[in-house]
Design an enzyme around this catalytic site. Sequence first.
Site, PDB file in Angstrom:
ATOM      1  N   TYR A   1      43.078  38.024  36.017  1.00 24.49           N
ATOM      2  CA  TYR A   1      43.272  37.747  34.598  1.00 24.49           C
ATOM      3  C   TYR A   1      41.967  37.287  33.947  1.00 24.49           C
ATOM      4  O   TYR A   1      41.551  36.134  34.099  1.00 24.49           O
ATOM      5  CB  TYR A   1      44.346  36.671  34.406  1.00 24.49           C
ATOM      6  CG  TYR A   1      45.700  37.000  34.995  1.00 24.49           C
ATOM      7  CD1 TYR A   1      46.102  38.315  35.211  1.00 24.49           C
ATOM      8  CD2 TYR A   1      46.585  35.989  35.356  1.00 24.49           C
ATOM      9  CE1 TYR A   1      47.336  38.609  35.761  1.00 24.49           C
ATOM     10  CE2 TYR A   1      47.826  36.276  35.900  1.00 24.49           C
ATOM     11  CZ  TYR A   1      48.195  37.588  36.108  1.00 24.49           C
ATOM     12  OH  TYR A   1      49.421  37.869  36.653  1.00 24.49           O
TER      13      TYR A   1
ATOM     14  N   HIS B   1      48.847  40.016  45.385  1.00 23.38           N
ATOM     15  CA  HIS B   1      48.915  40.594  44.043  1.00 23.38           C
ATOM     16  C   HIS B   1      48.774  42.119  44.053  1.00 23.38           C
ATOM     17  O   HIS B   1      47.735  42.644  44.440  1.00 23.38           O
ATOM     18  CB  HIS B   1      47.799  39.981  43.184  1.00 23.38           C
ATOM     19  CG  HIS B   1      48.000  40.126  41.712  1.00 23.38           C
ATOM     20  ND1 HIS B   1      47.003  39.821  40.794  1.00 23.38           N
ATOM     21  CD2 HIS B   1      49.069  40.519  40.988  1.00 23.38           C
ATOM     22  CE1 HIS B   1      47.472  40.016  39.579  1.00 23.38           C
ATOM     23  NE2 HIS B   1      48.705  40.457  39.661  1.00 23.38           N
TER      24      HIS B   1
END
Length: 309
Positions: free
Chosen positions: A54, A138
Amino acid sequence: MSNTIGRGVALTELSFGAAALGNLFTAVTDDEARAAVDAAWDAGIRAFDTAPHYGLGLSERRLGAALRERPRGEFAVSTKVGRILEPVADPVGLDDEGFAVPAAFRRVWDFSGDGVRRSIEASLERLGLDRVDTVLIHDPDRHEDQAIGEAFPALAKLRDEGVIGAVGVGMNQVRVPLRFVLETDIDVVLLAGRYTLLDRSGTELLDRAAAHGVDIVIGGVFNSGLLVDPKPSSTYDYAAVPPEILAEALRLKDICERHGVPLRAAALQFPLRHPAVRSVLIGARSPQEVRDCVEMARVPIPDALWAEA
């Protein structure tokens, strides 16, 4: 409501998703990011989720800065592994994966045991915290065998040593998380967009997770914003909404309106009806968005609405 996952990691019913703090799609300032986290804290939210992905580490840095003066025993942080950030010698332009940040790093897929440990060390440095509570593998869509065979054992060892409290996988698909549920002793799955008022394709995964004692955190409850205000210009899974999906969203909106309930309230509360779900992740970028989500989570919803939806 507070729930505990893994080795004593406490989650609140709503968790704060910090992708927007990494300038997802559009930039926010440091002060705006801090204000959003402060609003979440003031609303009683004590679980926060971030990732190196992110904003190329910006989300972790901003979240850590906003939490650093808070009592460490009163909140839980999850971050993710699978993408190592490597500096770019001569960066040019902006990141090309949806974050409005300079392309100062490149993401390198790495689900090896060494990669997992390196990733956690780098995340701790960016966060400025002494530990993370939960680590999620992830998006191992194209690396599932290595993720299960190397990343998970490395994380499980850290969990068993007490370094981290819970191990999970975070994805927006169902098949690979189901492998984790069936083949490992994973603690939690973060499932984005696949168990919502509109898209219930994750139902089997949640049912199997409940049977195996695996907890679920649900993200993407508004399906890229479609379940906030469905219209032809809305997006679904970050792309133009197909006509049949829009029609179903409008049907759900009509049901909610007949019962006097905002569509986004039903969208937010729907996942919590499943016994495997411990928390719903809200991806807010402002105090106003945080407060609206908290308000929507408290709207009374009649059983008749759920029966129609």
